[in-house]
Design an enzyme around this catalytic site. Structure first.
Site, PDB file in Angstrom:
ATOM      1  N   ASP A  23       4.910  15.400  -4.704  1.00 47.72           N
ATOM      2  CA  ASP A  23       4.270  14.104  -4.938  1.00 47.72           C
ATOM      3  C   ASP A  23       5.228  12.935  -5.127  1.00 47.72           C
ATOM      4  O   ASP A  23       4.787  11.843  -5.489  1.00 47.72           O
ATOM      5  CB  ASP A  23       3.333  14.194  -6.147  1.00 47.72           C
ATOM      6  CG  ASP A  23       4.061  14.545  -7.430  1.00 47.72           C
ATOM      7  OD1 ASP A  23       5.209  15.017  -7.362  1.00 47.72           O
ATOM      8  OD2 ASP A  23       3.472  14.353  -8.517  1.00 47.72           O
ATOM      9  N   GLU A  24       6.520  13.128  -4.897  1.00 41.64           N
ATOM     10  CA  GLU A  24       7.426  11.985  -5.025  1.00 41.64           C
ATOM     11  C   GLU A  24       8.648  12.166  -4.137  1.00 41.64           C
ATOM     12  O   GLU A  24       9.056  13.279  -3.817  1.00 41.64           O
ATOM     13  CB  GLU A  24       7.851  11.747  -6.475  1.00 41.64           C
ATOM     14  CG  GLU A  24       8.620  12.866  -7.111  1.00 41.64           C
ATOM     15  CD  GLU A  24       9.143  12.519  -8.500  1.00 41.64           C
ATOM     16  OE1 GLU A  24       9.607  11.374  -8.703  1.00 41.64           O
ATOM     17  OE2 GLU A  24       9.085  13.394  -9.377  1.00 41.64           O
TER      18      GLU A  24
END
Length: 361
Positions: A110-111
């Site tokens: 997610d990043e």
């Protein structure tokens, strides 16, 4: 003598999806939208893997025991994780990043960091690129992302957290030092809880406090990390975006419904965990030389054991066998065991010749 041109100021974006796992669930299941959602196990031994922003308002956080989360938010809705789905969405987001630059360094599903100093579309302005990426993510996945834009990784990551959720923050070179000065050092990358505690004992609580310390003092107090902290206090970070950043380990762990003490039951659980890990190892076509066992007892005390080999571990039997040998050396346990984990590290190319580990070791 010709003047050597100064290197260009880097344009770094840090993109961080908002409550990613929980947001995917709320997107896929509209009945969950606007409600407090926790991804994880609802049992007494369960742990929250991710929490929606509605749940976070009650103090529910990732890595929190499920019983604590339920106590804080009685209406909390637990949903089981669907990691295949999260990986699928993550791959779509990664494809959007790669349309703008090949310099993408994923940190997790997610990043990621992006170096857009030379972007593929010729947009030239990092803020506009970040806005376009966020809009594309929303249009193609229905999810929101927050982004930080700055001239180095340290500040870009700090910026992405400033206006969450669904926010954008830009820190220019002119604003960097002042921005750092206002923040608590506990938020700095590379300053973990123990280091933050040590800094607090030395009277260092903010970036301004850190900047007031001399390089010699920081090196004496923190050794080789002293120079790194000295730079951070001035908004300086030389870490590059590394698209080829190597994974350091691959593993899994499981918390049991009831504490286990029986040898046969413990060995069976470790076998199950180990073969699950090995499946992931084969899927990623990697190899490793170090096997690490993690044991958590009833009183939450954690013990780890590791064994390194001169050549990569050959197969699932060798991997599980190495972990089982280390586990048996800890038996009978002084008290019930609530968690077991098995990890492979010292990773490399799976094409390397495997080791022939005798069983038992």
């Amino acid at each position: 003598m010709n003047d050597v041109p100064a290197p260009p100021i880097r344009k770094i974006i840090h993109v961080d999806m908002d409550a990613f796992f929980a947001s995917v669930e709320q997107h896929d299941f509209p009945e969950l939208r606007g409600k407090p959602v926790a991804v994880g196990g609802a049992s007494a031994r369960g742990v929250v893997a991710a929490a929606s922003y509605e749940a976070r308002r009650f103090g529910v956080r990732s890595a929190m025991p499920s019983v604590t989360a339920r106590r804080r938010c009685p209406d909390l809705i637990f949903v089981p994780p669907r990691f295949d789905r999260y990986r699928e969405v993550s791959a779509r987001i990664r494809a959007i990043f790669l349309e703008h630059t090949p310099l993408v360094e994923p940190l997790s599903l997610d990043e990621a960091y992006l170096d857009v100093t030379e972007d593929l579309k010729g947009i030239g302005i990092a803020t506009r690129i970040a806005e376009e990426i966020r809009a594309r993510i929303r249009a193609e996945t229905g999810l929101t992302a927050s982004a930080g834009v700055s001239y180095n990784k340290f500040l870009a990551k700090l910026a992405s957290d400033q206006n969450k959720p669904d926010g954008l923050c830009v820190i220019t070179p002119a604003k960097g030092p002042a921005f750092v000065a206002s923040l608590p050092v506990a938020r700095f990358h590379g300053v973990g809880p123990k280091t933050a505690e040590k800094m607090a004992r030395l009277g260092i609580r903010t970036g301004a406090d850190l900047k007031a310390c001399s390089l010699a003092f920081l090196q004496q107090a923190f050794g080789s990390s002293g120079a790194y902290y000295h730079d951070l206090a001035r908004g300086i970070c030389h870490r590059q975006v590394r698209p080829d950043r190597e994974r350091k380990s691959i593993g899994a762990e499981d918390t049991f419904m009831t504490d286990l003490s029986d040898e046969a039951a413990l060995v069976a659980e470790l076998d199950r965990i180990g073969r699950h890990v090995w499946k992931k190892i084969e899927e990623r076509r990697i190899a490793g030389r170090t096997v690490t066992l993690k044991v958590k007892y009833r009183d939450f005390r954690i013990v780890t054991r590791a064994r390194s080999f001169p050549r990569p571990v050959a197969d699932a039997d060798a991997f599980v066998g190495a972990g089982t040998a280390m586990l048996r050396a800890l038996l009978p346990p002084p008290m019930g065991i609530r968690l077991l984990g098995l990890t492979l590290s010292n990773l490399g190319d799976a094409a390397a010749p495997p080791s022939e580990l005798p069983l038992p070791i």
